[in-house]
Each structure stands twice: as structure tokens, then as C-alpha cells.
Design an enzyme around this catalytic site. Structure first.
Site, PDB file in Angstrom:
ATOM      1  N   LYS A  70     132.665 -17.592 118.759  1.00 17.40           N
ATOM      2  CA  LYS A  70     133.756 -17.189 119.175  1.00 17.40           C
ATOM      3  C   LYS A  70     133.946 -17.889 120.674  1.00 17.40           C
ATOM      4  O   LYS A  70     133.032 -17.901 121.581  1.00 17.40           O
ATOM      5  CB  LYS A  70     134.030 -15.757 119.839  1.00 17.40           C
ATOM      6  CG  LYS A  70     134.734 -15.084 118.400  1.00 17.40           C
ATOM      7  CD  LYS A  70     134.859 -13.640 119.028  1.00 17.40           C
ATOM      8  CE  LYS A  70     134.901 -12.850 117.696  1.00 17.40           C
ATOM      9  NZ  LYS A  70     134.960 -11.297 117.963  1.00 17.40           N
ATOM     10  N   ASP A 109     132.343  -8.004 108.520  1.00 12.84           N
ATOM     11  CA  ASP A 109     133.050  -6.624 108.112  1.00 12.84           C
ATOM     12  C   ASP A 109     133.800  -5.805 109.020  1.00 12.84           C
ATOM     13  O   ASP A 109     133.841  -6.318 110.468  1.00 12.84           O
ATOM     14  CB  ASP A 109     131.937  -5.463 107.613  1.00 12.84           C
ATOM     15  CG  ASP A 109     131.217  -5.034 108.777  1.00 12.84           C
ATOM     16  OD1 ASP A 109     130.855  -6.079 109.624  1.00 12.84           O
ATOM     17  OD2 ASP A 109     131.260  -4.175 108.984  1.00 12.84           O
ATOM     18  N   PHE A 116     139.094 -10.602 116.267  1.00 12.35           N
ATOM     19  CA  PHE A 116     138.051  -9.953 115.558  1.00 12.35           C
ATOM     20  C   PHE A 116     138.442 -10.190 113.861  1.00 12.35           C
ATOM     21  O   PHE A 116     139.314 -10.147 113.358  1.00 12.35           O
ATOM     22  CB  PHE A 116     138.211  -8.394 115.559  1.00 12.35           C
ATOM     23  CG  PHE A 116     136.946  -7.775 114.728  1.00 12.35           C
ATOM     24  CD1 PHE A 116     135.781  -7.319 115.683  1.00 12.35           C
ATOM     25  CD2 PHE A 116     137.023  -7.231 113.514  1.00 12.35           C
ATOM     26  CE1 PHE A 116     134.861  -6.687 115.068  1.00 12.35           C
ATOM     27  CE2 PHE A 116     135.793  -6.638 112.771  1.00 12.35           C
ATOM     28  CZ  PHE A 116     134.797  -6.536 113.660  1.00 12.35           C
ATOM     29  N   VAL A 117     137.261 -10.876 113.374  1.00 14.59           N
ATOM     30  CA  VAL A 117     137.535 -11.481 112.183  1.00 14.59           C
ATOM     31  C   VAL A 117     136.721 -10.983 111.066  1.00 14.59           C
ATOM     32  O   VAL A 117     135.502 -10.304 111.237  1.00 14.59           O
ATOM     33  CB  VAL A 117     137.319 -12.954 112.203  1.00 14.59           C
ATOM     34  CG1 VAL A 117     138.020 -14.004 112.904  1.00 14.59           C
ATOM     35  CG2 VAL A 117     135.812 -13.091 112.732  1.00 14.59           C
ATOM     36  N   ASP A 172     126.170 -14.854 111.151  1.00 13.82           N
ATOM     37  CA  ASP A 172     127.316 -14.864 110.722  1.00 13.82           C
ATOM     38  C   ASP A 172     128.228 -15.439 112.020  1.00 13.82           C
ATOM     39  O   ASP A 172     129.073 -16.476 111.910  1.00 13.82           O
ATOM     40  CB  ASP A 172     128.045 -13.555 110.277  1.00 13.82           C
ATOM     41  CG  ASP A 172     127.931 -12.176 110.991  1.00 13.82           C
ATOM     42  OD1 ASP A 172     127.222 -12.472 112.250  1.00 13.82           O
ATOM     43  OD2 ASP A 172     128.286 -11.359 110.942  1.00 13.82           O
ATOM     44  N   GLY A 228     126.039  -9.497 107.898  1.00 17.23           N
ATOM     45  CA  GLY A 228     126.622 -10.283 107.958  1.00 17.23           C
ATOM     46  C   GLY A 228     126.414 -11.802 107.374  1.00 17.23           C
ATOM     47  O   GLY A 228     127.575 -12.676 107.025  1.00 17.23           O
ATOM     48  N   ASP A 233     128.900 -14.220 119.424  1.00 14.68           N
ATOM     49  CA  ASP A 233     130.082 -13.709 120.273  1.00 14.68           C
ATOM     50  C   ASP A 233     129.523 -13.504 121.502  1.00 14.68           C
ATOM     51  O   ASP A 233     129.670 -14.535 122.161  1.00 14.68           O
ATOM     52  CB  ASP A 233     130.052 -12.148 119.575  1.00 14.68           C
ATOM     53  CG  ASP A 233     131.345 -11.357 120.286  1.00 14.68           C
ATOM     54  OD1 ASP A 233     131.968 -12.039 120.955  1.00 14.68           O
ATOM     55  OD2 ASP A 233     131.627 -10.272 119.931  1.00 14.68           O
TER      56      ASP A 233
HETATM   57  P1  XMP Z   1     126.678 -10.705 119.889  1.00 16.54           P
HETATM   58  O1  XMP Z   1     127.601 -10.239 121.058  1.00 16.54           O
HETATM   59  O2  XMP Z   1     125.515 -10.240 120.028  1.00 16.54           O
HETATM   60  O3  XMP Z   1     127.416 -10.405 118.335  1.00 16.54           O
HETATM   61  O4  XMP Z   1     126.738 -12.294 119.839  1.00 16.54           O
HETATM   62  C1  XMP Z   1     126.980 -10.846 117.550  1.00 16.54           C
HETATM   63  C2  XMP Z   1     127.437  -9.827 116.274  1.00 16.54           C
HETATM   64  O5  XMP Z   1     128.338  -9.180 116.500  1.00 16.54           O
HETATM   65  C3  XMP Z   1     129.202  -8.834 115.304  1.00 16.54           C
HETATM   66  N1  XMP Z   1     130.588  -9.395 115.522  1.00 16.54           N
HETATM   67  C4  XMP Z   1     131.546  -9.346 114.758  1.00 16.54           C
HETATM   68  N2  XMP Z   1     131.589  -9.013 113.326  1.00 16.54           N
HETATM   69  N3  XMP Z   1     133.788  -9.804 113.149  1.00 16.54           N
HETATM   70  C5  XMP Z   1     132.746  -9.060 112.676  1.00 16.54           C
HETATM   71  O6  XMP Z   1     132.876  -8.682 111.828  1.00 16.54           O
HETATM   72  C6  XMP Z   1     133.823  -9.978 114.623  1.00 16.54           C
HETATM   73  O7  XMP Z   1     134.804 -10.708 114.973  1.00 16.54           O
HETATM   74  C7  XMP Z   1     132.623  -9.966 115.159  1.00 16.54           C
HETATM   75  N4  XMP Z   1     132.309 -10.351 116.486  1.00 16.54           N
HETATM   76  C8  XMP Z   1     130.921 -10.011 116.711  1.00 16.54           C
HETATM   77  C9  XMP Z   1     128.550  -9.366 114.283  1.00 16.54           C
HETATM   78  O8  XMP Z   1     127.550  -8.491 113.427  1.00 16.54           O
HETATM   79  C10 XMP Z   1     127.563 -10.435 115.354  1.00 16.54           C
HETATM   80  O9  XMP Z   1     126.348 -10.661 114.373  1.00 16.54           O
END
Ligand code: XMP
Length: 173
Positions: free
Chosen positions: A125, A153, A146-147, A94, A38, A97
Site C-alpha cells: 500500500k 479477506d 481496503f482490498v 499478502d 492471507g 501495510d
Molecule cells: P502491516 O500493517 O503489519 O499489515 O504491514 C499487514 C497485515 O494487515 C492486513 N491488511 C489487510 N488485509 N486487506 C486485507 O484483507 C487490506 O487492505 C489489508 N491491509 C492490511 C493483512 O493481514 C496483512 O498481512
């Protein structure tokens, strides 16, 4: 699709972050580490605006969802990394979350002997974080949706979009 963050807004914010980094990393040789896949496009745009010498490394973090009673497991592939011991690291992802990925990757890089680790995320987020973790640089705070686009992706699709969009309603996540 509704465009959440247009291309020119991303370009301008990347420029601002690079300006901050150029000031903060003055006099330091450092290594930019991107989390695959990402962060690829963010990394490519950002490093071309950095003025100080740096190496680039990549690592892969795959998370396997846990159940209600067991936490998810993060598997790291660090085979593509250059030497980390003694280096100042700027870690890019990227999106922040829950915070689980970045907090574990930071701990891993310290375990490999990094001299320091700063973290930079393009997106954060709002209201999703479950692991206490404060990134050093944040591009944009976004609502809990979800973006996709600009590296992010859905089923490995949409990464090429030059802007960031909310995935259309009705698309299964
Ligand atoms: P955490 O929960 O570990 O997540 O902070 C980080 C990873 O989760 C994926 N992620 C997303 N990927 N759109 C995406 O394409 C989203 O809205 C999204 N939310 C979480 C991403 O791989 C990130 O590195």
C-alpha cells in the site's frame, strides 16, 4: 465492486516474480514461509512456478490493535514451521501495510537461526508504512484502500475471489 487487479494481471505478475526468484535462488535449497491466512493462494500459485527444490512452512501472525499510547502487539504461532536454523528463507505475505508484521516476523526468523531471509509481498500500500522496511520482491503497489480477494479477506470472507478488489464503499472495516 471495481476490479483493482484482474485475474490475468495477477497470473502474469506471479509468473514474473517466479522468474526473478528462479534466477536469484539458483543453487540454493530454501524454505518458503507463508504468513497465514492471507498468503495462502499467492503461495500456492507461486511455488508451482519455482524451479529449485524448496520446503514449505506456514506461520500465523495475529495483531492486536493498540491504543493511542500503546503499540499493537503481534502474536506469532510458529508451531507449523519446519526447521528454520541454517535455512535460507523466502517469506511471503499478502500485503505490506504499516510494515509492522513483516519486520517483526523477519526478526523472529533471524532469532530462530535462519541463514538468510528474503521477503516477498503480493501488494504494497502506498503511503501507509510506519515501520522502515524494504521488501525484496513486490507484486503490485496499490493506493491506500481496503482490498479483498486472492487470499485477502474482510471478516474472513472474499478470500476465494480470483481477482483483487477494493471493498465496496459503505462496508464497515
Ligand atoms: P502491516 O500493517 O503489519 O499489515 O504491514 C499487514 C497485515 O494487515 C492486513 N491488511 C489487510 N488485509 N486487506 C486485507 O484483507 C487490506 O487492505 C489489508 N491491509 C492490511 C493483512 O493481514 C496483512 O498481512
Amino acid at each position: 465492486m471495481t476490479v483493482l487487479i484482474p485475474e490475468d494481471a495477477i497470473r502474469e505478475r506471479v509468473r514474473e516474480i517466479a522468474t526473478e526468484l528462479n534466477a536469484d535462488f539458483t543453487g540454493r535449497i530454501f524454505t518458503v514461509v507463508g504468513i497465514l491466512t492471507g498468503s495462502l493462494i499467492f503461495l500456492a500459485d507461486l511455488v508451482r512456478r519455482l524451479e529449485h527444490r524448496h520446503q514449505i512452512g506456514l506461520l500465523q501472525a495475529s495483531s492486536y490493535r493498540g491504543t493511542a499510547t500503546t503499540p499493537g502487539i503481534l502474536v506469532l504461532n510458529t508451531g507449523l514451521l519446519p526447521e528454520i536454523r541454517g535455512r535460507h528463507i523466502l517469506l511471503l505475505d499478502d500485503i505490506l501495510d504499516t510494515g509492522a508484521t513483516l519486520s517483526q516476523v523477519v526478526a523472529h526468523l533471524h532469532g530462530l537461526g535462519a541463514a538468510s531471509v528474503k521477503t516477498c509481498v503480493l501488494l504494497r500500500k502506498i503511503g501507509r508504512q510506519t515501520v522502515p522496511f524494504e521488501p525484496d520482491y513486490v507484486g503490485f503497489s496499490i493506493p491506500d484502500a481496503f482490498v479483498v480477494g486472492y487470499g485477502l479477506d474482510f471478516n474472513d470472507d472474499y478470500r476465494h475471489l480470483p481477482y483483487i478488489d477494493v471493498l465496496p464503499e459503505g462496508t464497515a472495516v
